[in-house]
Design a protein around this motif. Structure first.
Motif, PDB file in Angstrom:
ATOM      1  N   ASP A   6      19.024  22.258  27.273  1.00  0.00           N
ATOM      2  CA  ASP A   6      18.677  23.712  26.886  1.00  0.00           C
ATOM      3  C   ASP A   6      17.239  23.901  27.366  1.00  0.00           C
ATOM      4  OD1 ASP A   6      21.048  23.630  25.667  1.00  0.00           O
ATOM      5  OD2 ASP A   6      20.064  23.232  23.609  1.00  0.00           O
ATOM      6  N   THR A  10      16.260  26.935  30.144  1.00  0.00           N
ATOM      7  CA  THR A  10      15.224  28.232  29.573  1.00  0.00           C
ATOM      8  C   THR A  10      14.092  27.929  30.845  1.00  0.00           C
ATOM      9  OG1 THR A  10      15.503  27.851  27.424  1.00  0.00           O
ATOM     10  CG2 THR A  10      13.396  28.682  27.888  1.00  0.00           C
ATOM     11  N   GLN A 137      15.859  30.191  21.955  1.00  0.00           N
ATOM     12  CA  GLN A 137      15.944  28.573  21.411  1.00  0.00           C
ATOM     13  C   GLN A 137      14.838  28.273  20.651  1.00  0.00           C
ATOM     14  OE1 GLN A 137      15.058  26.457  25.227  1.00  0.00           O
ATOM     15  NE2 GLN A 137      15.648  24.384  24.212  1.00  0.00           N
TER      16      GLN A 137
END
Length: 302
Positions: A6, A10, A137
């Motif tokens: 993740d 990003t 996130q």
């Protein structure tokens, strides 16, 4: 490693946005001669380099353990995150301050200021999208924690750095827009130079805050306090354990190292105690997948 996947997404998202923004700012700075715009162009260029280093750090931290690094390379991401903080301080902050001081005595007006205004507005929009992606996130990870508590306690150094960069970039662009706009209204280029100084101070403050947080991880910080509490509560509730005598955690990139000493519930034979320890270890790893290394020392009633 899912969490780091993740983070990679990003970082790549921020890298793409900053690359486009850096080119636009650089062209606008060359055409207009704006010091604030030049400072912002260098800022975005530095951010591109920083995000490249973070990707390198994530890649290095994923390498498997070997004889020389028996616990793996997880802490490599902390080193590269700290280098990014230093680059933000030097390339971004100090350069912007130098440019501002250098241009304070200049009476050269900004050429085609509307170009700078349009580029800054579009850059703010792009940077806001990047910040939104990053904060999505962060919010998923911090839960009920305040943002400031998450910032102080998170062990995700790469996400910490990107968040700090995106916030500084969005605020810095707003300062540059104000500086250029005020210079247009008054015809005084001093405000443009002051805008560059303000951007430099902002970047220095951001670098100091980010660097201080990453320093703790480099030295050897424990797992997040919330995770430590959950692990301790899990162990106390195990029927095999009567008392947790000592629990030490160490964050190691995406992994957690645990050293545990616990008093077992009954004085049983050695084979039965081994089975009890194995059951606890297996259950702990299943409940907390981030625990990669676990050193369990059983104790008995005296």
């Amino acid at each position: 490693m899912a969490g780091h996947d993740d983070s990679t997404t990003t970082i790549l998202f921020a890298l793409g946005a900053n690359a486009v923004i850096a080119l636009a700012k650089g062209g606008a700075a060359w055409i207009t001669g704006s010091t604030s715009m030049a400072a912002e162009a260098v800022h975005s260029l530095a951010d591109c380099g920083n995000q490249g280093l973070l990707l390198l750090g994530l890649n290095r931290s994923a390498r498997p353990p070997d004889a020389e690094y028996p616990l793996g390379h997880g802490r490599a991401i902390y080193f590269w995150s700290f280098i990014v903080a230093l680059m933000l301080f030097s390339m971004g902050g100090l350069f912007s301050i130098y440019e501002g001081i250098h241009k304070m005595g200049s009476d050269r007006p900004i050429s085609n200021p509307w170009i700078a205004i349009v580029v800054l507005v579009l850059s703010i929009a792009a940077e806001s999208v990047s910040l939104w992606k990053c904060m999505a996130q962060v919010n998923a990870l911090r839960g009920d924690q305040s943002f400031w508590r998450w910032f102080r306690e998170t062990r995700r150094s790469e996400l910490l750095v990107v968040t700090g960069e995106d916030i500084a970039a969005t605020v810095g662009l707003s300062l540059a827009l104000l500086a250029v706009g005020w210079t247009m209204l008054t015809g005084n280029p001093l405000y443009d130079a002051l805008g560059s100084l303000a951007i430099g101070v902002l970047l220095l403050i951001t670098a100091v805050f980010v660097g201080n947080e990453v320093k703790g991880l480099l030295v050897g910080q424990s797992a997040e306090p919330v995770l430590q509490e959950e692990i301790h509560r899990f162990l106390v509730d195990r029927e095999e354990i009567s008392d947790v005598l000592n629990l030490i955690t160490l964050q190691y990139g995406a992994d957690v190292v645990i050293a545990l000493k616990a008093r077992m519930t009954e004085n049983v034979s050695a084979p039965e105690m081994i089975k009890a320890v194995n059951r606890c270890e297996s259950a702990l790893r299943k409940a907390f997948p981030q625990v990669r290394w676990l050193f369990f020392e059983p104790d008995v009633e005296r």
